[in-house]
Design an enzyme around this catalytic site. Structure first.
Site, PDB file in Angstrom:
ATOM      1  N   GLU A 181       0.810  -1.222   0.000  1.00 30.25           N
ATOM      2  CA  GLU A 181       0.000   0.000   0.000  1.00 30.25           C
ATOM      3  C   GLU A 181       0.843   1.272   0.000  1.00 30.25           C
ATOM      4  O   GLU A 181       0.537   2.225  -0.705  1.00 30.25           O
ATOM      5  CB  GLU A 181      -0.935   0.035   1.215  1.00 30.25           C
ATOM      6  CG  GLU A 181      -2.258  -0.689   1.015  1.00 30.25           C
ATOM      7  CD  GLU A 181      -2.127  -2.192   1.131  1.00 30.25           C
ATOM      8  OE1 GLU A 181      -1.021  -2.685   1.431  1.00 30.25           O
ATOM      9  OE2 GLU A 181      -3.138  -2.879   0.907  1.00 30.25           O
ATOM     10  N   HIS A 189     -10.115  -5.411  10.870  1.00 29.76           N
ATOM     11  CA  HIS A 189     -10.753  -5.235   9.573  1.00 29.76           C
ATOM     12  C   HIS A 189     -12.065  -4.490   9.664  1.00 29.76           C
ATOM     13  O   HIS A 189     -12.879  -4.572   8.760  1.00 29.76           O
ATOM     14  CB  HIS A 189     -10.985  -6.594   8.900  1.00 29.76           C
ATOM     15  CG  HIS A 189      -9.720  -7.237   8.424  1.00 29.76           C
ATOM     16  ND1 HIS A 189      -8.813  -7.792   9.285  1.00 29.76           N
ATOM     17  CD2 HIS A 189      -9.210  -7.405   7.182  1.00 29.76           C
ATOM     18  CE1 HIS A 189      -7.786  -8.278   8.592  1.00 29.76           C
ATOM     19  NE2 HIS A 189      -8.009  -8.057   7.312  1.00 29.76           N
TER      20      HIS A 189
END
Lengths: 394, 362
Positions: free
Chosen positions: B90, B159
């Site tokens: 990322e 998450h």
């Protein structure tokens, strides 16, 4: 041919023994010509996963004199910035580049303004080599309207988009993926140009650099990663920060070249080689072996982690401006006095720019709220006391 | 303002009210239905078709057709130069995308979830959001960061976080949170066309939900303004302000409240930054009561900002303290019963609304 060249320059220099009234005519008379000259680099290139370019660099008198002038200007500019900082006219961070000038001028000589350069916070000289003016530099350092970022950026945030200079970044290592992104966009737009992403030996260990290198290699991006190895990441010597300080090899599957970064001609040759490589084969790493005379920033004396002998030793043996001076003198392209006059001229230019920059006003208070967005949508923004200070973003 | 509870006429509560979206969905009406997934996919498709500078980047967006199938079919249609599968890096690929935006092309970066955006947050904030300002307008950053945000179902603590408040606190960013398919289409198109960095917060559990869309919404030129909220349900007794999935919950809460004679006005924020303070304040000045709803952690959140805005601008109009409904102040647990307790439920919104009306909660 060399002899006729000598004769021509001798007659030129004799007419210049009279004192000159205008700096401009001095420049014209020793601006040199484009007649080719071949010079050997100080040391051969060391390569990783590629064949090193030749040590013989093509140049000409004009280029060498331009190198001298530009590096002298940069040197003078950085020293002047040191004084301004100590006089408290420059605030915050100020990272000086003196000693490293050859990287900026050598790179510029190998590329065009359509190629992109992005660097970290030691960006004053790179900005100038991309066409930035001294006034823009000093005014920005002092936080004035005439600054390249209108006083809103400061030392670490110089930009010049019209000559593809993308800053000026304060976060160590972040500029490397950004630079690979510029290369991506150049390839996407089919521009046939390249990006040079500069970083230091301190940033060379950043994970995001390897992430960006992986992407660049996978996608064949025209990205050239240039490690300006001045051997110290702030106060930490390279051997204390990197298990492998052979930065030109750290790309592993990506080829690399180790370059004497104090030799402007070697830098030029390496960048020319790298540009050709990147356009055909994707990313390449250049390690510029260079040195900074100042400490990491103005708050670092630079002598607690290295000896004064080391600093003066480099200045004696490897100074980039002295190298070019010796080259110019040995090839009789100008006299010692002419070169000294260039230095005087450059000093005056710097002093004039500082005087002009001091006249430039600080930004208007309304500038606090400009450029937050490119398209502000008329939304409201607030000052410290939102009932007292509000603005509509244009 | 004096804490007097307004009495409702019984007839008023029996009056027919405009149907909430969920009610509409159960009728097979003439209005076309579209899932959020299709709304986002069609918006991406149309914007890529209209502007060759727009391209997509992210993990699994290409050959996998998108982790949540949002980018389905786009690789086939636009080719690998414009739909790029990235490695799982990322920080690297976000930096690359921002650099590309500096040059003038228009990346749409997908984070598989916004939890992973934390790996890239330096590029979102320091490289994207602040650059137009630091360069005094020389370098704008026309980039969109999109992906699912907030709680899903049973995915655990790492998450499930909602990042709306974090991103929305940063000047230089625009932060959008669509609820319906109309929102998804209009706001994503606006985000892609906008010259500034936009954080576009989707919701995984909404991807499969259908909403009615008019012909106007389906037109390729359709666009919604950034910075404007929408009144999903007009009311006069209490304002309920929410974003994303919680808008649906707020609408359900409004149906329940209506049976008890409380007429709620539901605001779909749509835009977290810029926040539509004027619409929220105007609504609260009308109703005198406010409940904010978010799935996110409560401290320093969107609800806190809205409450501050009301206190600053409309204090005299409040008949009751502002109520905040938010996710529990704990990392998201896995066990189904605990997870249920960790996110707002419709009954929480109803209870808070009743508190603002000084009704006893039964």
């Amino acid at each position: 041919m060399a002899l006729s060249h000598l004769a021509a320059s001798a007659s030129r220099s004799s007419s210049l023994l009279k004192p000159l009234s205008s700096g401009l005519s001095l420049r014209r008379s020793i601006s040199g010509d484009n007649s080719p000259l071949t010079v050997e680099t100080s040391v051969p290139f060391t390569s990783h996963q590629c064949e090193a370019p030749s040590r013989s660099v093509e140049t000409n008198p004009k280029e060498l004199l331009t190198f001298f002038r530009d590096m002298a200007l940069m040197r003078r500019m950085e020293i002047a910035a040191d004084s301004l900082y100590k006089a408290k006219l420059i605030r915050g961070f100020c990272h000086l580049y003196d000693g490293q000038e050859a990287v900026a001028v050598g790179m510029e000589a190998a590329i065009t303004k359509k190629d992109c350069i992005i660097t970290a916070y030691r960006d004053h000289c790179t900005f100038v080599s991309r066409g930035g003016t001294l006034l823009e530099v000093f005014a920005e350092l002092m936080g004035r309207q005439a600054g390249c970022s209108k006083g809103k950026g400061g030392s670490m945030h110089f930009y010049k988009k019209d000559s593809n200079f993308y800053g000026g970044h304060g976060i160590v290592g972040a500029q490397v993926p950004l630079g690979c992104g510029l290369a991506f966009a150049q390839k996407y737009s089919k521009d046939e140009t390249v990006t040079f992403a500069l970083y230091g030996d301190g940033a060379a260990n950043q994970g995001q650099l390897f992430e960006a290198l992986n992407i660049s290699a996978l996608w064949d991006l025209p990205a050239i990663l240039v490690c300006e190895n001045n051997h110290y990441g702030m106060g930490t010597a390279e051997w204390r920060a990197a298990k492998s300080p052979a930065y030109y090899k750290r790309g592993d599957y990506v080829p690399g070249l180790k370059v004497d970064g104090m030799d402007a001609l070697a830098v030029k040759q390496a960048c020319k080689f790298a540009k050709e490589h990147a356009l055909k084969n994707g990313p390449i790493i250049l390690e510029m072996d260079t040195y900074r005379y100042h400490g990491h920033s103005m708050s670092d004396p630079g002598s607690t982690y290295r000896t004064r002998d080391e600093i003066s030793g480099v200045r004696q043996e490897r100074d980039p401006i002295e190298r070019i001076r010796k080259l110019i003198l040995s090839h009789d392209l100008a006299t010692e006095k002419e070169l000294k006059d260039v230095e005087k001229e450059v000093r005056k230019e710097v002093d004039d720019a500082i005087a002009q920059a001091k006249e430039s006003p600080m930004p208007e208070p309304s500038e606090l709220f400009t450029n937050v967005y490119a398209k502000g949508l008329g939304v409201e923004s607030f000052g410290a006391d939102r009932k007292e200070v509000r603005a509509t973003l244009p | 303002m004096l804490g007097i509870v307004r009495q409702k006429m019984l007839e008023q509560s029996l009056k027919k009210i405009p149907p909430a979206v969920s009610v509409l969905r159960s009728y097979s009406s003439a209005a076309k239905q579209m899932t959020i997934r299709d709304a986002l996919n069609s918006a991406l498709d149309e914007e890529m078709s209209a502007d060759s500078k727009v391209f997509l980047m992210g993990e699994e967006v290409g050959e996998y057709q998108g982790a949540y199938k949002i980018t389905k079919g786009l690789l086939d249609k636009y080719g690998p130069e414009r739909v790029l599968d990235t490695p799982i890096t990322e920080a690297g690929f976000t930096g690359v995308a921002v650099g590309a935006a500096y040059y003038g092309v228009k990346p749409v970066v997908e984070f598989m979830t916004f939890n992973f955006s934390m790996q890239a947050i330096d590029h979102i904030i320091n490289s994207a959001a602040k650059t137009n300002y630091m360069s005094s307008g020389q370098i704008s950053v026309p980039i969109v960061f999109r992906g699912p945000n907030g709680a899903a179902a049973g995915v655990g603590a790492q998450h499930s976080q909602c990042y709306a408040a974090w991103y929305a606190s940063c000047p230089g960013l625009k932060v959008l949170a669509p609820y319906s398919s109309e929102d998804a289409r209009g706001l994503l198109k606006a985000a892609i066309r906008d010259p500034d960095p936009v954080v576009f917060l989707e919701n995984e559990l909404l991807y499969g939900e259908s909403f009615p869309v008019s012909d106007e919404v389906l037109d390729s030129s359709f666009c919604l303004p950034i910075g404007k909220a929408k009144i999903e349900r007009k009311g006069k007794d209490v304002t309920i302000a929410a974003y994303s999935k919680m808008v649906g919950y707020a609408l359900k809460a409004a149906e329940t409240l209506e049976k008890d004679g409380i007429d709620a006005e539901v605001i779909n924020l749509r835009s977290i930054r810029p926040l539509d303070r004027s619409m929220i304040n105007a609504s609260v000045r009308k109703t005198s009561r406010l409940v904010t709803v978010e799935e996110a952690f409560p401290q320093h959140g969107v609800g806190a900002e809205i409450c501050a805005s009301i206190v600053e601008e409309s204090f005299a109009y409040l008949d009751a303290p502002v109520e905040r409904i938010a996710g529990a102040d704990v990392p998201m647990p896995y066990a189904a019963n605990l997870e249920r307790m960790a996110v707002p439920q419709v009954e929480d919104i109803v209870r808070a609304a009743k508190r603002t009306c000084y009704r006893s909660v039964s």
